[in-house]
Structures are given as structure tokens and as C-alpha cells.
Design a protein around this motif. Structure first.
Motif, mmCIF file in Angstrom:
data_model
loop_
_atom_site.group_PDB
_atom_site.id
_atom_site.type_symbol
_atom_site.label_atom_id
_atom_site.label_comp_id
_atom_site.label_asym_id
_atom_site.label_seq_id
_atom_site.Cartn_x
_atom_site.Cartn_y
_atom_site.Cartn_z
ATOM 1 N N SER A 55 -24.947 -2.632 -2.269
ATOM 2 C CA SER A 55 -23.673 -3.194 -2.749
ATOM 3 C C SER A 55 -23.160 -4.307 -1.835
ATOM 4 O O SER A 55 -21.975 -4.668 -1.884
ATOM 5 C CB SER A 55 -22.647 -2.082 -2.901
ATOM 6 O OG SER A 55 -23.196 -1.023 -3.648
ATOM 7 N N ASN A 56 -24.055 -4.800 -0.957
ATOM 8 C CA ASN A 56 -23.754 -5.981 -0.135
ATOM 9 C C ASN A 56 -22.577 -5.789 0.824
ATOM 10 O O ASN A 56 -21.946 -6.751 1.252
ATOM 11 C CB ASN A 56 -23.490 -7.184 -1.060
ATOM 12 C CG ASN A 56 -23.624 -8.515 -0.334
ATOM 13 O OD1 ASN A 56 -24.451 -8.669 0.553
ATOM 14 N ND2 ASN A 56 -22.787 -9.467 -0.685
ATOM 15 N N PHE A 57 -22.304 -4.535 1.197
ATOM 16 C CA PHE A 57 -21.146 -4.244 2.056
ATOM 17 C C PHE A 57 -21.253 -4.956 3.407
ATOM 18 O O PHE A 57 -20.247 -5.325 4.002
ATOM 19 C CB PHE A 57 -21.038 -2.724 2.250
ATOM 20 C CG PHE A 57 -19.813 -2.260 2.988
ATOM 21 C CD1 PHE A 57 -18.551 -2.350 2.403
ATOM 22 C CD2 PHE A 57 -19.906 -1.683 4.257
ATOM 23 C CE1 PHE A 57 -17.408 -1.898 3.072
ATOM 24 C CE2 PHE A 57 -18.777 -1.233 4.934
ATOM 25 C CZ PHE A 57 -17.519 -1.339 4.340
ATOM 26 N N ASN A 59 -22.065 -7.901 3.978
ATOM 27 C CA ASN A 59 -21.481 -9.241 3.858
ATOM 28 C C ASN A 59 -20.075 -9.243 3.270
ATOM 29 O O ASN A 59 -19.289 -10.148 3.547
ATOM 30 C CB ASN A 59 -22.385 -10.129 2.989
ATOM 31 C CG ASN A 59 -23.752 -10.310 3.633
ATOM 32 O OD1 ASN A 59 -23.858 -10.734 4.780
ATOM 33 N ND2 ASN A 59 -24.805 -9.948 2.919
ATOM 34 N N SER A 60 -19.762 -8.228 2.444
ATOM 35 C CA SER A 60 -18.496 -8.286 1.691
ATOM 36 C C SER A 60 -17.490 -7.210 2.108
ATOM 37 O O SER A 60 -16.563 -6.913 1.375
ATOM 38 C CB SER A 60 -18.788 -8.163 0.193
ATOM 39 O OG SER A 60 -19.376 -6.904 -0.088
ATOM 40 N N TYR A 61 -17.687 -6.603 3.309
ATOM 41 C CA TYR A 61 -16.832 -5.469 3.692
ATOM 42 C C TYR A 61 -15.341 -5.804 3.689
ATOM 43 O O TYR A 61 -14.517 -4.961 3.350
ATOM 44 C CB TYR A 61 -17.263 -4.871 5.041
ATOM 45 C CG TYR A 61 -17.117 -5.805 6.219
ATOM 46 C CD1 TYR A 61 -15.942 -5.838 6.950
ATOM 47 C CD2 TYR A 61 -18.159 -6.659 6.595
ATOM 48 C CE1 TYR A 61 -15.801 -6.707 8.033
ATOM 49 C CE2 TYR A 61 -18.033 -7.526 7.656
ATOM 50 C CZ TYR A 61 -16.850 -7.552 8.375
ATOM 51 O OH TYR A 61 -16.698 -8.409 9.432
ATOM 52 N N LYS A 62 -14.975 -7.046 4.047
ATOM 53 C CA LYS A 62 -13.541 -7.392 4.082
ATOM 54 C C LYS A 62 -12.927 -7.313 2.692
ATOM 55 O O LYS A 62 -11.888 -6.689 2.487
ATOM 56 C CB LYS A 62 -13.331 -8.784 4.684
ATOM 57 C CG LYS A 62 -13.469 -8.786 6.194
ATOM 58 C CD LYS A 62 -12.948 -10.047 6.843
ATOM 59 C CE LYS A 62 -12.875 -9.802 8.353
ATOM 60 N NZ LYS A 62 -13.116 -11.010 9.121
ATOM 61 N N GLU A 63 -13.591 -7.948 1.735
ATOM 62 C CA GLU A 63 -13.103 -7.927 0.350
ATOM 63 C C GLU A 63 -13.150 -6.498 -0.207
ATOM 64 O O GLU A 63 -12.236 -6.057 -0.908
ATOM 65 C CB GLU A 63 -13.966 -8.828 -0.546
ATOM 66 C CG GLU A 63 -13.961 -10.301 -0.183
ATOM 67 C CD GLU A 63 -14.898 -10.675 0.980
ATOM 68 O OE1 GLU A 63 -14.970 -11.869 1.286
ATOM 69 O OE2 GLU A 63 -15.549 -9.799 1.590
ATOM 70 N N ASP A 64 -14.235 -5.787 0.104
ATOM 71 C CA ASP A 64 -14.400 -4.422 -0.422
ATOM 72 C C ASP A 64 -13.294 -3.496 0.082
ATOM 73 O O ASP A 64 -12.705 -2.734 -0.693
ATOM 74 C CB ASP A 64 -15.769 -3.858 -0.014
ATOM 75 C CG ASP A 64 -16.925 -4.567 -0.715
ATOM 76 O OD1 ASP A 64 -16.651 -5.465 -1.544
ATOM 77 O OD2 ASP A 64 -18.087 -4.236 -0.427
ATOM 78 N N GLN A 445 -23.097 -9.429 -8.095
ATOM 79 C CA GLN A 445 -22.386 -8.740 -6.999
ATOM 80 C C GLN A 445 -20.867 -8.864 -7.151
ATOM 81 O O GLN A 445 -20.133 -8.741 -6.178
ATOM 82 C CB GLN A 445 -22.840 -9.258 -5.619
ATOM 83 C CG GLN A 445 -24.171 -8.679 -5.154
ATOM 84 C CD GLN A 445 -24.124 -7.197 -4.793
ATOM 85 O OE1 GLN A 445 -23.092 -6.664 -4.383
ATOM 86 N NE2 GLN A 445 -25.235 -6.515 -4.942
ATOM 87 N N THR A 446 -20.370 -9.076 -8.380
ATOM 88 C CA THR A 446 -18.906 -9.062 -8.563
ATOM 89 C C THR A 446 -18.453 -7.621 -8.772
ATOM 90 O O THR A 446 -19.181 -6.798 -9.342
ATOM 91 C CB THR A 446 -18.447 -9.940 -9.745
ATOM 92 O OG1 THR A 446 -19.236 -9.570 -10.878
ATOM 93 C CG2 THR A 446 -18.613 -11.413 -9.463
ATOM 94 N N LYS A 447 -17.246 -7.338 -8.296
ATOM 95 C CA LYS A 447 -16.714 -5.976 -8.315
ATOM 96 C C LYS A 447 -15.393 -5.957 -9.079
ATOM 97 O O LYS A 447 -14.568 -6.853 -8.886
ATOM 98 C CB LYS A 447 -16.527 -5.481 -6.874
ATOM 99 C CG LYS A 447 -17.875 -5.277 -6.191
ATOM 100 C CD LYS A 447 -17.868 -5.335 -4.679
ATOM 101 C CE LYS A 447 -19.314 -5.266 -4.166
ATOM 102 N NZ LYS A 447 -19.438 -5.528 -2.739
#
Length: 465
Positions: A55-57, A59-64, A445-447
Motif C-alpha cells: 500500500s506504498n506506506f 512513501n505515503s505515510y504522511k498522507e495515510d 495507489q489512490t485511497k
């Protein structure tokens, strides 16, 4: 609107994931058994989707994490990957990029108003420790795990106050050494029981290290996360009751008893001795297990186990198997989640709560995972593209009603974490079944928040429903 079900003050409304299921393999110094298995046998994974991106965490942990705040969560569990944090597996020396990454994740979690809960082992043993030492069959690997744990404690315990040593250790025993659903897919009862013992020992030794370092004096607590699957007998006949007692002892109490009471169930030891599959252990190790019990317990609950007395005794099976002592019982009329092939039985929440209250010192505990995996959720999208996962909301509400009843009757439960915040990669199932409050489009990879994400926001805000 007032709550029908109100939960204790300060109750955790959160969600759980793990490093290997969310981060992706970016900049990891070592391969796990799953990374390796995917390399050699990609077809064993649903649609051949492996662990490279998940889930690309990474790279995307801030947004997640900002999205987790948006759906009202006040706590979040993930895991620190041994394969990521530790550069030198023998010395426990950490990797610089991993220190940066985990520091950022922890700081960001706290910044978003969530309690970070960090787990140390979520099935992701470094594959070279399997190749070199046969993994959890080895006491040397136990020592290396303690070095990894020590490194993590020293780096992050100033901010992480809740640690767990293992997630669902019984799955390592079953998947890798009995039922062949995780690499290396060995079938060997004696090795399986040695692994069961060694992981119990590794957990106790990590707890001992945590306290020697004094983190318990700084408000830190350490526990374990166990998947408890209560075994229900077909009938109240003595034979069926005995079958369920043995199934519970092997699958549930083999980790629960050492973690909470500091000792293995005597029934387990007797059976394994009789069957000549008892582990090798020392008096000193047994003392370590006895003296280093957990502060709190995480319980993953998904489904019950239904058993009955064995119909036919098979004497000369090639390998020792737990189901030597019982048969599975296919109960007529049971409710099923057809996607996962699991029974839906929310009453177990209550039974688990009362069992912990009455037989396990009423230790502080929380539901560390509960959830419903559904395939093809995109068919439930409305005209705005929101997934209307009403079935998931109903599933949670039913389970929470039974949990609430257990709490009302004095069980010391302090939280409820769903599996999982954002759809994540699920071992050989990959992305077949989705569990998240937040949906993931694998291609882009959009959530996007599902209906259940809006539901949990209200539940968390009202501390009930």
C-alpha cells in the motif's frame, strides 16, 4: 442521539496493519521469507501480486496517517520490520534510512493524535536466518531477535509506550511447520513444537530486555498479540468436550498461558511428551518464561473453531498433527463470510472477554484485530465513487455489542482495533479480500474513505454507538 452502547473512558478506537503488508520493499536491507517466497513462486500469490509496493506506506505515510486522523482514530498499530530496521542481523546494528523512516512514522502518528502501538514480528523473519539457522527452530535466532528488539526499544521507547513482541505466533507454527500455507511449507510436528517453544522464549526474553533497560519505569508497557479462535464442541458429550479442550490447548493456550501465567498448559506438555514431539528446553529458559509475563494482551478475533470427537483413530500417520485429537465439525446453519470461507460468530467476543476475566487474572487487554475481508468491493460503489460497505459496519456493530456485554460484566478490555485502516496486502491472498476503512486503488495507489470510515469516525467521537 444517545448511545445504546457506551465504552469505557479513554477507550482505543483504532486500526492495525503491519510493515510487510503496507510499506513495500523500498530501501529494505534484507529479504523476508515472504519476499523470497514471492521471488521463487509468484503464482502462489493471488493475481501474482507480491510485497514490493503493497500500500506504498513507505512513501505515503504522511498522507495515510492524516486520513486515519480524518476518520477519527485515536490509536494505530503497525510493525517494525526486522528486515528493514536491522542492517547487521548478528550485531543488531540498525539501518540509517530505517531509523529515519520509523522515527517519522512514530512522530507523525503522535502529531495526528493517535497512540502508536509497535509490534516487532508480523511473520516477516529475515530469510537468511532461515537459510543459515533454520529460522525459529534455532535458539540462536531467538538471541538475534532479542538484539533486534533491544535496538528498537532504545531507538523508539521515548515515544512508543505500547509494544508487542509477536503478532499471531501460532500462525508461524501452523503455516510454516504444519499446514503448509506459508514458506518454507515444512510438515514436521516435532519442529513445529520446537518453534512454538522458541517463540514463547523469544517473547519472554524480549520482555526481560525491555524491563532491564528500564522502559517499564518510564510508563512503557509490553505485551503480545494472539489470534484466539475459541473451539466450540459439537455437543456436550464428554468426548466432544474433550476434543474442544485439546484444540483450545494446542491452538490458543499454548501461547496465552506462557504469556499471561508464565507456564505451558500441563495438558499440552503431557500430550506432546506422550507423542514424542515435546520441545528441547532448559530449566533456565522455563524460568525466563515464568518471570517475564506480559503487561497487556492483544487479541485478534475473526472466527470460531468447531470441533468434535475423532471418528476414526489413525495410528500410523507419517507426521504428528494436532487433529490427531479431534475432527472439525461442519455446523449446520452457520453464518458465513463467503469471500473468506470463515464463519461469522460475534458471540465469541463475549466468550473471550469472560475467559480472560475468569482464567487469565483479568489482565488488561484489547481487541487488536477484527474485520471482514470482502472480494470485489468496487461493485458496492455509489454514484460518488464511495464504497457502501454496510456489511462491514453491521459486522463490527454485532461484534462490539458482544464485546460491550463482556466489558459490562467486568472484563478489563480497553480498546478495539479493526483490521485494517487502509486495504493492505495479505500474504498469499495479496489483495483478493479487502478489509480497510479506506479503499485502495492498486493501479493508481489512490485511497478513498469508505462508508465504514465515516461510521468509525462517529463511533470514536461518541465513544460508542
Amino acid at each position: 442521539m444517545s448511545n445504546k452502547y457506551t465504552f469505557p473512558k479513554g477507550f482505543w478506537w483504532g486500526s492495525a496493519t503491519s510493515g510487510p503488508q503496507s510499506e513495500g520493499n523500498f530501501n529494505k536491507p534484507h529479504k523476508s521469507v515472504f519476499d523470497y517466497w514471492y521471488e521463487i513462486e509468484p503464482e502462489a500469490f493471488f493475481n501474482k501480486v507480491g510485497p514490493e509496493v503493497t500500500s506504498n506506506f513507505y512513501n505515503s505515510y504522511k498522507e495515510d496517517l492524516a486520513m486515519l486522523k480524518e476518520i477519527g482514530l485515536n490509536s494505530f498499530r503497525t510493525s517494525i520490520q526486522w528486515t528493514r530496521l536491522i542492517k547487521d542481523l548478528e550485531t543488531g546494528e540498525p539501518d540509517k534510512d530505517a531509523i529515519r523512516f520509523y522515527n517519522d512514522v512514530i512522530d507523525e502518528t503522535i502529531k495526528n493524535g493517535m497512540v502508536p502501538v509497535m509490534n516487532l514480528h508480523h511473520f516477516d523473519l529475515p530469510v537468511e536466518l532461515y537459510d543459515k539457522y533454520s529460522g525459529w527452530e534455532s535458539k540462536h535466532v531467538v538471541e538475534l531477535f532479542v538484539k533486534f528488539a533491544e535496538t528498537a526499544f532504545k531507538l523508539f521507547s521515548d515515544r512508543v509506550k505500547y509494544w508487542t513482541t509477536f503478532n499471531e505466533p501460532m500462525v508461524v507454527v501452523e503455516g510454516q511447520y504444519i499446514y503448509q500455507f506459508h514458506y518454507p511449507k515444512v510438515v514436521d510436528g516435532k519442529k513445529a513444537m520446537q518453534v512454538l517453544y522458541n517463540i514463547n522464549l523469544a517473547s519472554a526474553k524480549a520482555i526481560k530486555k525491555f524491563r532491564e533497560l528500564g522502559f517499564n519505569k518510564e510508563g512503557g508497557q509490553i505485551g503480545i498479540v494472539l489470534n484466539l479462535t475459541p473451539a466450540y464442541p459439537r455437543s456436550n458429550s464428554e468426548e466432544d468436550l474433550n476434543a474442544s479442550k485439546i484444540a483450545d490447548t494446542i491452538f490458543n493456550y499454548s501461547f496465552l498461558d506462557p504469556a499471561v501465567k508464565g507456564e505451558f498448559p500441563s495438558l499440552l506438555v503431557e500430550l506432546l511428551k506422550e507423542d514424542d514431539v515435546l520441545w528441547e528446553g532448559t530449566g533456565e529458559e522455563i524460568d525466563i518464561i515464568k518471570e517475564n509475563t506480559i503487561d497487556f494482551l492483544g487479541v485478534n478475533y475473526y472466527q470460531p473453531r468447531r470441533v468434535m470427537a475423532k471418528k476414526y483413530i489413525v495410528e500410523d500417520e507419517e507426521y504428528w498433527m494436532p487433529h490427531k485429537y479431534f475432527d472439525y465439525y461442519d455446523m449446520p446453519g452457520k453464518r458465513m463470510n463467503p469471500y473468506r470461507g470463515w464463519e461469522i460468530y460475534p458471540q465469541s467476543m463475549y466468550d473471550i472477554a469472560i475467559n480472560i476475566r475468569d482464567n487469565y487474572n483479568n489482565i488488561p487487554w484489547y481487541i487488536s484485530e477484527n474485520g471482514m475481508g470482502v472480494e470485489g468491493e468496487e461493485k458496492y460503489r455509489d454514484e460518488n465513487g464511495e464504497i457502501q460497505d454496510v456489511y462491514r459496519i453491521e459486522f463490527f456493530e454485532e461484534h462490539l455489542q458482544y464485546l460491550h456485554k463482556g466489558i459490562e460484566e467486568g472484563s478489563n478490555c480497553f480498546g478495539f482495533h479493526s483490521w485494517t485502516p487502509i486495504d493492505c496486502w495479505s500474504w498469499s491472498n495479496a489483495y483478493k479480500n479487502r478489509y480497510g476503512y479506506i479503499g485502495l486503488d492498486l493501479e493508481t495507489q489512490t485511497k478513498k474513505i469508505k462508508k465504514s470510515g465515516k461510521w468509525i469516525k462517529e463511533v470514536s467521537k461518541n465513544n460508542g454507538f
